[in-house]
Design a protein around this motif. Structure first.
Motif, PDB file in Angstrom:
ATOM      1  N   VAL A   1       4.345  22.612 -43.710  1.00  0.00           N
ATOM      2  CA  VAL A   1       5.530  23.179 -44.350  1.00  0.00           C
ATOM      3  C   VAL A   1       6.778  22.544 -43.744  1.00  0.00           C
ATOM      4  CG1 VAL A   1       4.359  25.373 -44.767  1.00  0.00           C
ATOM      5  CG2 VAL A   1       5.764  25.109 -42.709  1.00  0.00           C
ATOM      6  N   LYS A   2       7.869  22.575 -44.507  1.00  0.00           N
ATOM      7  CA  LYS A   2       9.140  22.037 -44.038  1.00  0.00           C
ATOM      8  C   LYS A   2      10.139  23.186 -43.946  1.00  0.00           C
ATOM      9  CE  LYS A   2       8.347  17.584 -46.370  1.00  0.00           C
ATOM     10  NZ  LYS A   2       8.843  16.648 -47.413  1.00  0.00           N
ATOM     11  N   LEU A   3      10.828  23.257 -42.805  1.00  0.00           N
ATOM     12  CA  LEU A   3      11.771  24.353 -42.573  1.00  0.00           C
ATOM     13  C   LEU A   3      13.171  23.828 -42.327  1.00  0.00           C
ATOM     14  CD1 LEU A   3      12.437  27.370 -41.925  1.00  0.00           C
ATOM     15  CD2 LEU A   3      11.898  26.823 -39.531  1.00  0.00           C
ATOM     16  N   ASP A   4      14.120  24.446 -43.014  1.00  0.00           N
ATOM     17  CA  ASP A   4      15.536  24.212 -42.752  1.00  0.00           C
ATOM     18  C   ASP A   4      16.157  25.580 -42.534  1.00  0.00           C
ATOM     19  OD1 ASP A   4      18.107  23.325 -42.505  1.00  0.00           O
ATOM     20  OD2 ASP A   4      18.363  22.750 -44.607  1.00  0.00           O
ATOM     21  N   GLY A   5      16.554  25.876 -41.288  1.00  0.00           N
ATOM     22  CA  GLY A   5      17.070  27.199 -40.963  1.00  0.00           C
ATOM     23  C   GLY A   5      16.226  27.855 -39.897  1.00  0.00           C
TER      24      GLY A   5
ATOM     25  N   GLN B   1       7.478  21.295 -40.041  1.00  0.00           N
ATOM     26  CA  GLN B   1       8.326  20.118 -39.849  1.00  0.00           C
ATOM     27  C   GLN B   1       9.798  20.532 -39.876  1.00  0.00           C
ATOM     28  OE1 GLN B   1       7.438  16.836 -42.500  1.00  0.00           O
ATOM     29  NE2 GLN B   1       9.491  15.984 -42.272  1.00  0.00           N
ATOM     30  N   THR B   2      10.523  20.214 -38.791  1.00  0.00           N
ATOM     31  CA  THR B   2      11.949  20.487 -38.718  1.00  0.00           C
ATOM     32  C   THR B   2      12.704  19.162 -38.677  1.00  0.00           C
ATOM     33  OG1 THR B   2      12.144  20.481 -36.292  1.00  0.00           O
ATOM     34  CG2 THR B   2      11.389  22.528 -37.329  1.00  0.00           C
TER      35      THR B   2
ATOM     36  N   LYS C   1       1.784  33.060 -33.201  1.00  0.00           N
ATOM     37  CA  LYS C   1       3.032  33.703 -33.611  1.00  0.00           C
ATOM     38  C   LYS C   1       4.188  33.030 -32.881  1.00  0.00           C
ATOM     39  CE  LYS C   1       0.764  38.186 -34.290  1.00  0.00           C
ATOM     40  NZ  LYS C   1       0.736  39.627 -33.916  1.00  0.00           N
ATOM     41  N   PHE C   2       5.151  32.535 -33.637  1.00  0.00           N
ATOM     42  CA  PHE C   2       6.258  31.820 -33.017  1.00  0.00           C
ATOM     43  C   PHE C   2       7.489  31.850 -33.911  1.00  0.00           C
ATOM     44  CE2 PHE C   2       3.788  28.942 -35.544  1.00  0.00           C
ATOM     45  CZ  PHE C   2       4.692  28.084 -36.148  1.00  0.00           C
ATOM     46  N   ASN C   3       8.638  31.567 -33.324  1.00  0.00           N
ATOM     47  CA  ASN C   3       9.903  31.541 -34.044  1.00  0.00           C
ATOM     48  C   ASN C   3      10.498  30.144 -33.928  1.00  0.00           C
ATOM     49  OD1 ASN C   3      12.024  33.519 -35.309  1.00  0.00           O
ATOM     50  ND2 ASN C   3      13.221  32.181 -33.982  1.00  0.00           N
ATOM     51  N   VAL C   4      11.011  29.625 -35.038  1.00  0.00           N
ATOM     52  CA  VAL C   4      11.636  28.306 -35.037  1.00  0.00           C
ATOM     53  C   VAL C   4      13.058  28.432 -35.563  1.00  0.00           C
ATOM     54  CG1 VAL C   4      11.554  25.936 -35.902  1.00  0.00           C
ATOM     55  CG2 VAL C   4       9.421  27.156 -35.434  1.00  0.00           C
ATOM     56  N   THR C   5      14.015  27.905 -34.803  1.00  0.00           N
ATOM     57  CA  THR C   5      15.415  27.882 -35.212  1.00  0.00           C
ATOM     58  C   THR C   5      15.832  26.438 -35.401  1.00  0.00           C
ATOM     59  OG1 THR C   5      15.850  29.867 -33.882  1.00  0.00           O
ATOM     60  CG2 THR C   5      17.770  28.596 -34.632  1.00  0.00           C
ATOM     61  N   GLY C   6      16.280  26.105 -36.614  1.00  0.00           N
ATOM     62  CA  GLY C   6      16.625  24.716 -36.876  1.00  0.00           C
ATOM     63  C   GLY C   6      17.818  24.547 -37.794  1.00  0.00           C
ATOM     64  N   TYR C   7      18.819  25.420 -37.662  1.00  0.00           N
ATOM     65  CA  TYR C   7      20.038  25.261 -38.462  1.00  0.00           C
ATOM     66  C   TYR C   7      20.773  23.995 -38.027  1.00  0.00           C
ATOM     67  CZ  TYR C   7      19.614  30.158 -39.988  1.00  0.00           C
ATOM     68  OH  TYR C   7      19.182  31.354 -40.529  1.00  0.00           O
TER      69      TYR C   7
ATOM     70  N   THR D   1      17.327  22.288 -32.156  1.00  0.00           N
ATOM     71  CA  THR D   1      16.155  22.893 -32.770  1.00  0.00           C
ATOM     72  C   THR D   1      15.368  23.561 -31.655  1.00  0.00           C
ATOM     73  OG1 THR D   1      16.047  21.200 -34.503  1.00  0.00           O
ATOM     74  CG2 THR D   1      14.062  22.498 -34.108  1.00  0.00           C
ATOM     75  N   GLU D   2      14.976  24.814 -31.867  1.00  0.00           N
ATOM     76  CA  GLU D   2      14.338  25.569 -30.783  1.00  0.00           C
ATOM     77  C   GLU D   2      13.116  26.326 -31.299  1.00  0.00           C
ATOM     78  OE1 GLU D   2      15.549  29.122 -27.619  1.00  0.00           O
ATOM     79  OE2 GLU D   2      17.077  27.815 -28.470  1.00  0.00           O
ATOM     80  N   THR D   3      12.048  26.290 -30.508  1.00  0.00           N
ATOM     81  CA  THR D   3      10.830  27.036 -30.815  1.00  0.00           C
ATOM     82  C   THR D   3      10.551  28.017 -29.690  1.00  0.00           C
ATOM     83  OG1 THR D   3       9.867  25.192 -32.062  1.00  0.00           O
ATOM     84  CG2 THR D   3       8.348  26.873 -31.256  1.00  0.00           C
ATOM     85  N   ALA D   4      10.300  29.267 -30.050  1.00  0.00           N
ATOM     86  CA  ALA D   4       9.959  30.309 -29.070  1.00  0.00           C
ATOM     87  C   ALA D   4       8.555  30.802 -29.396  1.00  0.00           C
ATOM     88  CB  ALA D   4      10.963  31.456 -29.144  1.00  0.00           C
ATOM     89  N   LEU D   5       7.653  30.707 -28.423  1.00  0.00           N
ATOM     90  CA  LEU D   5       6.252  31.076 -28.645  1.00  0.00           C
ATOM     91  C   LEU D   5       5.976  32.486 -28.120  1.00  0.00           C
ATOM     92  CD1 LEU D   5       3.465  30.189 -29.639  1.00  0.00           C
ATOM     93  CD2 LEU D   5       3.032  29.269 -27.354  1.00  0.00           C
TER      94      LEU D   5
END
Length: 322
Positions: free
Chosen positions: A152-156, A173-174, A185-191, A197-201
């Motif tokens: 998947v591709k993420l923007d945001g 993909q960011t 389970k994780f959070n991705v921030t990519g605004y 770009t940050e990933t929190a696991l």
């Protein structure tokens, strides 16, 4: 059930044809399902896969409780359309749309879900993975997602609960790197305007890939890519996924980022008239149920700022006068 038997009323057929004509994407997706069925007729796994993909394509998502359900009627329409399409594929009604011509190869189509400012949404992917999408974010996935292409591709920003499949890895993909997982389970921030770009696991394990670099991330860790380098850190309120439960918990975030988040959450425009305010770092907790005015009132009490309401959705912030 009716859609497996092809027992369609004229009203249901009308719904189906209207949906197909709605966009080129809908038409391409429908005929991809048709071609797959022609290749593997009466195969139960195909039926399950096609129906799962179709349900997700038709935006099988739930609005968060705090967001008004303005689109309930269209959601119900799409659920009916999903059932009708599968009914046509599996039942006698399919003779209206299928031909005996050779099956042509259908190119991969990318389906995109966008969440506007001031809203959040939940998306169910065809494999059962759940995605909570934050304001002003978009997520895309390919039409062959269930054929092993779980990319998947993420923007945001989005929080993921990935369904585990041993033979098929899931990747996000960011703009800066790719997050690869088996189930976690994780959070991705990519605004783009956060300049990082940050990933929190939260649970499981993930691998961060950028070019030849491969970095492992473990529960309780964060990985940030900023200014051309990776920075490993520990999970805190500000990098967790509490936002999906309408609770915003920040720890020492730049004032500039705080303003950008407020703009997205409340669908407002905020002008910062004092550049030196961007040097402030903010820590605090508040609920999304509070209005933007209530939030800014709290900021006035805890920071050296004052605000002015310029218009219905426009505010300005300046340094408080001594």
């Amino acid at each position: 059930m009716a859609y497996f038997k092809g027992e369609l009323s004229k009203e249901e057929e009308t719904f189906l044809y209207a949906w197909i004509k709605e966009s080129a994407e809908n038409k391409a997706f429908f005929f991809q399902l048709k071609n797959e069925f022609a290749l593997q007729e009466d195969t139960d796994p195909l039926i399950e896969r096609s129906y799962a993909e179709l349900k997700s394509k038709l935006l099988l998502r739930q609005q968060f409780p705090s967001v008004p359900r303005k689109k309930k009627s269209s959601f119900l329409f799409l659920r009916v359309a999903a059932a009708i399409v599968v009914g046509l594929i599996l039942g006698g009604g399919g003779t209206y749309l299928f031909s005996s011509k050779p099956v042509e190869e259908v190119k991969v189509v990318w389906f995109e879900t966008k969440v506007p400012r001031g809203e959040k949404s939940q998306l169910l992917l065809p494999d059962g993975s759940k995605v909570w999408m934050n304001s002003e974010s978009s997520l895309s996935y390919p039409s062959n997602f269930m054929a092993g292409n779980r990319n998947v591709k993420l923007d945001g920003e989005a929080y993921f609960e990935v369904a585990k499949q041993q033979k098929s890895k899931f990747s996000v993909q960011t703009r800066d790197y790719t997050v690869r997982v088996l189930g976690t389970k994780f959070n991705v921030t990519g605004y783009a305007d956060f300049n990082r770009t940050e990933t929190a696991l939260l649970e499981g394990s993930v691998e961060i890939i950028r070019g030849k670099q491969h970095l492992a991330l473990h529960p309780g860790q964060t990985l940030q890519y900023k200014d051309g380098q990776f920075i490993m850190g520990e999970l805190s309120g500000g990098t967790s996924a509490k936002w999906k439960d309408n609770l915003f918990d920040f720890k020492e975030i730049p004032f500039e980022e705080l303003v950008l988040r407020l703009e997205r959450w409340y669908d407002v425009d905020i002008e910062v008239k004092s550049d030196d305010l961007n040097k402030i770092v903010y820590s605090g907790v508040f609920k999304n149920a509070e209005t933007i005015e209530e939030i800014l009132d709290i900021f006035q009490l805890t920071m050296p700022i004052s605000y002015t309401k310029e218009d219905f959705r426009k505010f300005s912030i300046q340094r408080k006068k001594s």
